[in-house]
Design a protein around this motif. Sequence first.
Motif, PDB file in Angstrom:
ATOM      1  N   THR A 121       0.843  -1.185   0.000  1.00 22.68           N
ATOM      2  CA  THR A 121       0.000   0.000   0.000  1.00 22.68           C
ATOM      3  C   THR A 121       0.881   1.239   0.000  1.00 22.68           C
ATOM      4  O   THR A 121       2.105   1.168   0.123  1.00 22.68           O
ATOM      5  CB  THR A 121      -0.915   0.073   1.243  1.00 22.68           C
ATOM      6  OG1 THR A 121      -0.104   0.401   2.378  1.00 22.68           O
ATOM      7  CG2 THR A 121      -1.656  -1.219   1.481  1.00 22.68           C
ATOM      8  N   HIS A 122       0.198   2.392  -0.071  1.00 22.91           N
ATOM      9  CA  HIS A 122       0.941   3.643  -0.167  1.00 22.91           C
ATOM     10  C   HIS A 122       1.754   3.945   1.088  1.00 22.91           C
ATOM     11  O   HIS A 122       2.694   4.740   1.052  1.00 22.91           O
ATOM     12  CB  HIS A 122      -0.017   4.804  -0.485  1.00 22.91           C
ATOM     13  CG  HIS A 122       0.610   5.799  -1.387  1.00 22.91           C
ATOM     14  ND1 HIS A 122      -0.087   6.669  -2.169  1.00 22.91           N
ATOM     15  CD2 HIS A 122       1.914   6.070  -1.626  1.00 22.91           C
ATOM     16  CE1 HIS A 122       0.752   7.425  -2.856  1.00 22.91           C
ATOM     17  NE2 HIS A 122       1.973   7.084  -2.535  1.00 22.91           N
ATOM     18  N   LEU A 123       1.437   3.298   2.192  1.00 27.48           N
ATOM     19  CA  LEU A 123       2.182   3.570   3.422  1.00 27.48           C
ATOM     20  C   LEU A 123       3.670   3.238   3.284  1.00 27.48           C
ATOM     21  O   LEU A 123       4.495   3.803   3.996  1.00 27.48           O
ATOM     22  CB  LEU A 123       1.571   2.789   4.602  1.00 27.48           C
ATOM     23  CG  LEU A 123       2.160   3.096   5.988  1.00 27.48           C
ATOM     24  CD1 LEU A 123       2.025   4.572   6.356  1.00 27.48           C
ATOM     25  CD2 LEU A 123       1.509   2.228   7.054  1.00 27.48           C
ATOM     26  N   PHE A 144       1.935  10.752  -7.860  1.00 28.06           N
ATOM     27  CA  PHE A 144       0.853  10.466  -8.797  1.00 28.06           C
ATOM     28  C   PHE A 144      -0.188   9.679  -8.012  1.00 28.06           C
ATOM     29  O   PHE A 144       0.059   8.537  -7.613  1.00 28.06           O
ATOM     30  CB  PHE A 144       1.371   9.634  -9.969  1.00 28.06           C
ATOM     31  CG  PHE A 144       2.339  10.358 -10.859  1.00 28.06           C
ATOM     32  CD1 PHE A 144       1.905  10.979 -12.023  1.00 28.06           C
ATOM     33  CD2 PHE A 144       3.687  10.432 -10.538  1.00 28.06           C
ATOM     34  CE1 PHE A 144       2.792  11.654 -12.846  1.00 28.06           C
ATOM     35  CE2 PHE A 144       4.584  11.104 -11.356  1.00 28.06           C
ATOM     36  CZ  PHE A 144       4.128  11.716 -12.516  1.00 28.06           C
ATOM     37  N   ASP A 145      -1.323  10.279  -7.760  1.00 31.69           N
ATOM     38  CA  ASP A 145      -2.319   9.647  -6.893  1.00 31.69           C
ATOM     39  C   ASP A 145      -3.644  10.354  -7.127  1.00 31.69           C
ATOM     40  O   ASP A 145      -3.675  11.584  -7.227  1.00 31.69           O
ATOM     41  CB  ASP A 145      -1.867   9.819  -5.417  1.00 31.69           C
ATOM     42  CG  ASP A 145      -2.634   8.930  -4.437  1.00 31.69           C
ATOM     43  OD1 ASP A 145      -3.773   8.526  -4.738  1.00 31.69           O
ATOM     44  OD2 ASP A 145      -2.087   8.664  -3.359  1.00 31.69           O
ATOM     45  N   ALA A 146      -4.726   9.600  -7.209  1.00 32.49           N
ATOM     46  CA  ALA A 146      -6.044  10.235  -7.271  1.00 32.49           C
ATOM     47  C   ALA A 146      -6.293  11.056  -6.016  1.00 32.49           C
ATOM     48  O   ALA A 146      -6.907  12.115  -6.062  1.00 32.49           O
ATOM     49  CB  ALA A 146      -7.130   9.173  -7.402  1.00 32.49           C
ATOM     50  N   LEU A 148      -5.098  12.700  -2.022  1.00 32.32           N
ATOM     51  CA  LEU A 148      -4.002  13.460  -1.416  1.00 32.32           C
ATOM     52  C   LEU A 148      -3.305  12.689  -0.293  1.00 32.32           C
ATOM     53  O   LEU A 148      -2.167  12.988   0.051  1.00 32.32           O
ATOM     54  CB  LEU A 148      -4.521  14.788  -0.867  1.00 32.32           C
ATOM     55  CG  LEU A 148      -5.146  15.745  -1.890  1.00 32.32           C
ATOM     56  CD1 LEU A 148      -5.689  16.984  -1.174  1.00 32.32           C
ATOM     57  CD2 LEU A 148      -4.128  16.156  -2.951  1.00 32.32           C
ATOM     58  N   ASP A 149      -3.998  11.723   0.312  1.00 30.08           N
ATOM     59  CA  ASP A 149      -3.443  10.961   1.444  1.00 30.08           C
ATOM     60  C   ASP A 149      -2.949  11.886   2.552  1.00 30.08           C
ATOM     61  O   ASP A 149      -1.914  11.645   3.172  1.00 30.08           O
ATOM     62  CB  ASP A 149      -2.315  10.020   0.979  1.00 30.08           C
ATOM     63  CG  ASP A 149      -2.798   8.943   0.022  1.00 30.08           C
ATOM     64  OD1 ASP A 149      -4.024   8.802  -0.167  1.00 30.08           O
ATOM     65  OD2 ASP A 149      -1.937   8.235  -0.540  1.00 30.08           O
ATOM     66  N   LEU A 150      -3.718  12.946   2.801  1.00 30.35           N
ATOM     67  CA  LEU A 150      -3.321  13.972   3.777  1.00 30.35           C
ATOM     68  C   LEU A 150      -4.157  13.937   5.048  1.00 30.35           C
ATOM     69  O   LEU A 150      -4.133  14.882   5.837  1.00 30.35           O
ATOM     70  CB  LEU A 150      -3.473  15.367   3.159  1.00 30.35           C
ATOM     71  CG  LEU A 150      -2.386  15.836   2.200  1.00 30.35           C
ATOM     72  CD1 LEU A 150      -2.767  17.195   1.616  1.00 30.35           C
ATOM     73  CD2 LEU A 150      -1.024  15.910   2.889  1.00 30.35           C
ATOM     74  N   THR A 161      -1.375   5.016   7.951  1.00 30.32           N
ATOM     75  CA  THR A 161      -2.087   4.214   6.956  1.00 30.32           C
ATOM     76  C   THR A 161      -1.865   4.839   5.576  1.00 30.32           C
ATOM     77  O   THR A 161      -1.275   5.911   5.456  1.00 30.32           O
ATOM     78  CB  THR A 161      -3.616   4.173   7.222  1.00 30.32           C
ATOM     79  OG1 THR A 161      -4.178   5.457   6.903  1.00 30.32           O
ATOM     80  CG2 THR A 161      -3.934   3.846   8.671  1.00 30.32           C
ATOM     81  N   HIS A 162      -2.383   4.159   4.562  1.00 31.84           N
ATOM     82  CA  HIS A 162      -2.252   4.648   3.184  1.00 31.84           C
ATOM     83  C   HIS A 162      -2.893   6.017   3.008  1.00 31.84           C
ATOM     84  O   HIS A 162      -2.539   6.751   2.104  1.00 31.84           O
ATOM     85  CB  HIS A 162      -2.902   3.645   2.220  1.00 31.84           C
ATOM     86  CG  HIS A 162      -4.389   3.565   2.390  1.00 31.84           C
ATOM     87  ND1 HIS A 162      -5.255   4.333   1.666  1.00 31.84           N
ATOM     88  CD2 HIS A 162      -5.150   2.842   3.250  1.00 31.84           C
ATOM     89  CE1 HIS A 162      -6.489   4.076   2.058  1.00 31.84           C
ATOM     90  NE2 HIS A 162      -6.448   3.167   3.028  1.00 31.84           N
ATOM     91  N   ALA A 163      -3.864   6.371   3.866  1.00 31.97           N
ATOM     92  CA  ALA A 163      -4.589   7.632   3.703  1.00 31.97           C
ATOM     93  C   ALA A 163      -3.967   8.787   4.476  1.00 31.97           C
ATOM     94  O   ALA A 163      -4.391   9.928   4.343  1.00 31.97           O
ATOM     95  CB  ALA A 163      -6.047   7.447   4.130  1.00 31.97           C
ATOM     96  N   VAL A 218       4.160   6.465  -7.379  1.00 30.94           N
ATOM     97  CA  VAL A 218       3.047   6.243  -8.298  1.00 30.94           C
ATOM     98  C   VAL A 218       2.018   5.347  -7.622  1.00 30.94           C
ATOM     99  O   VAL A 218       2.212   4.133  -7.495  1.00 30.94           O
ATOM    100  CB  VAL A 218       3.524   5.596  -9.621  1.00 30.94           C
ATOM    101  CG1 VAL A 218       2.340   5.404 -10.560  1.00 30.94           C
ATOM    102  CG2 VAL A 218       4.617   6.424 -10.284  1.00 30.94           C
ATOM    103  N   ASP A 219       0.934   5.948  -7.147  1.00 25.88           N
ATOM    104  CA  ASP A 219      -0.207   5.173  -6.661  1.00 25.88           C
ATOM    105  C   ASP A 219      -1.037   4.856  -7.899  1.00 25.88           C
ATOM    106  O   ASP A 219      -1.490   5.770  -8.614  1.00 25.88           O
ATOM    107  CB  ASP A 219      -0.990   6.020  -5.646  1.00 25.88           C
ATOM    108  CG  ASP A 219      -2.175   5.275  -5.035  1.00 25.88           C
ATOM    109  OD1 ASP A 219      -2.782   4.445  -5.735  1.00 25.88           O
ATOM    110  OD2 ASP A 219      -2.501   5.547  -3.875  1.00 25.88           O
ATOM    111  N   LEU A 220      -1.240   3.581  -8.159  1.00 31.39           N
ATOM    112  CA  LEU A 220      -1.886   3.195  -9.421  1.00 31.39           C
ATOM    113  C   LEU A 220      -3.311   3.706  -9.558  1.00 31.39           C
ATOM    114  O   LEU A 220      -3.869   3.699 -10.653  1.00 31.39           O
ATOM    115  CB  LEU A 220      -1.833   1.673  -9.599  1.00 31.39           C
ATOM    116  CG  LEU A 220      -0.411   1.168  -9.900  1.00 31.39           C
ATOM    117  CD1 LEU A 220      -0.299  -0.310  -9.567  1.00 31.39           C
ATOM    118  CD2 LEU A 220      -0.025   1.420 -11.357  1.00 31.39           C
TER     119      LEU A 220
HETATM  120 MN   LIG Z   1      -2.339   6.925  -2.242  1.00 29.52          MN
END
Ligand SMILES: [Mn+2]
Length: 295
Positions: A121-123, A144-146, A148-150, A161-163, A218-220
């Motif tokens: 995962t993005h983490l 690159f991500d839909a 913001l994971d902020l 976490t990924h978010a 790059v988050d797919l």
């Molecule tokens: Mn992400």
Amino acid sequence: MAERRGCLHEELGFLLSPPTKPFSGLDHSPEEAETWIIGVPYDSTSSFKPGARFAPARIREVGWELESFNPRLGVDIEELPISDVGDIPLTVEYSTLSNTLARVLPLLYGHGKKGVFIGGTHLISLPIMEYLHQVYPNIGILVFDAHLDLRDEYPQGSKYTHATVMRRLSEMHVPIYYYRPRAFSKEEYSYLAESDNLSTLETPEELEALRGPLYISVDLDIIDPAYAPGVGNPEPLGLSPREVLEALSRVALQGKSEIVGIDVVEANPLVDVNDITSLTAAKILMETLFLISRR
Ligand SMILES: [Mn+2]
């Protein structure tokens, strides 16, 4: 020199699980390679669909079916100095993942190599960037991500976490450049607007203006679910894989930044359709390896 070579190989053997199949048949030794591929099969903090831990193996598997010749360079990928050194051993504890990476990354960057990481995962970007931020204090991250994971916590009470990954990096004052994000929570959107280390880029031309050491994540799910349905949090109205590759080639070929590492994260083979997402991930990885490798 020969003894030293043996040592690096041996140290990696203690820390990593060997790949069942190296990416695209790459069989250079870690010592002679300038770029290392490392799988990071970690998905324990998935909030929606777990399964990204299976991505490194699946992406390698389907990647074998892709043609590996690059007409621009006139070489096959096997000719490039790249080694697939294997995977971080599976763990469900974030602290264990982080500790293992803290031992592997000095072997990689201490020998002047670049890392290409397959999530997970993005983490996984967080412990990698925590290390790189020490080595390159002015490093930035191009995302690159839909999304913001902020978020500060997501799910509620969870800081890692990924978010939340980019929020934790932002708190370290890492410059974060998002390329064409499209899915926001109100909290994240306000945080983005108020933070002077965060910015969004909307055109390939803006990518060329980036300077200094740069990590690319790059988050797919940046890609439209039509091309990448097998991700943890699919979001409609995304980019095409070609748009992502064009952006990556702008940074790598026309840009002024020094790319020190890349990850490709959030592929989830358990919810994929006919391996579409794993194949797209493998293609992006292969093209990226051509972009960042010197002959
Ligand atoms: Mn992400």
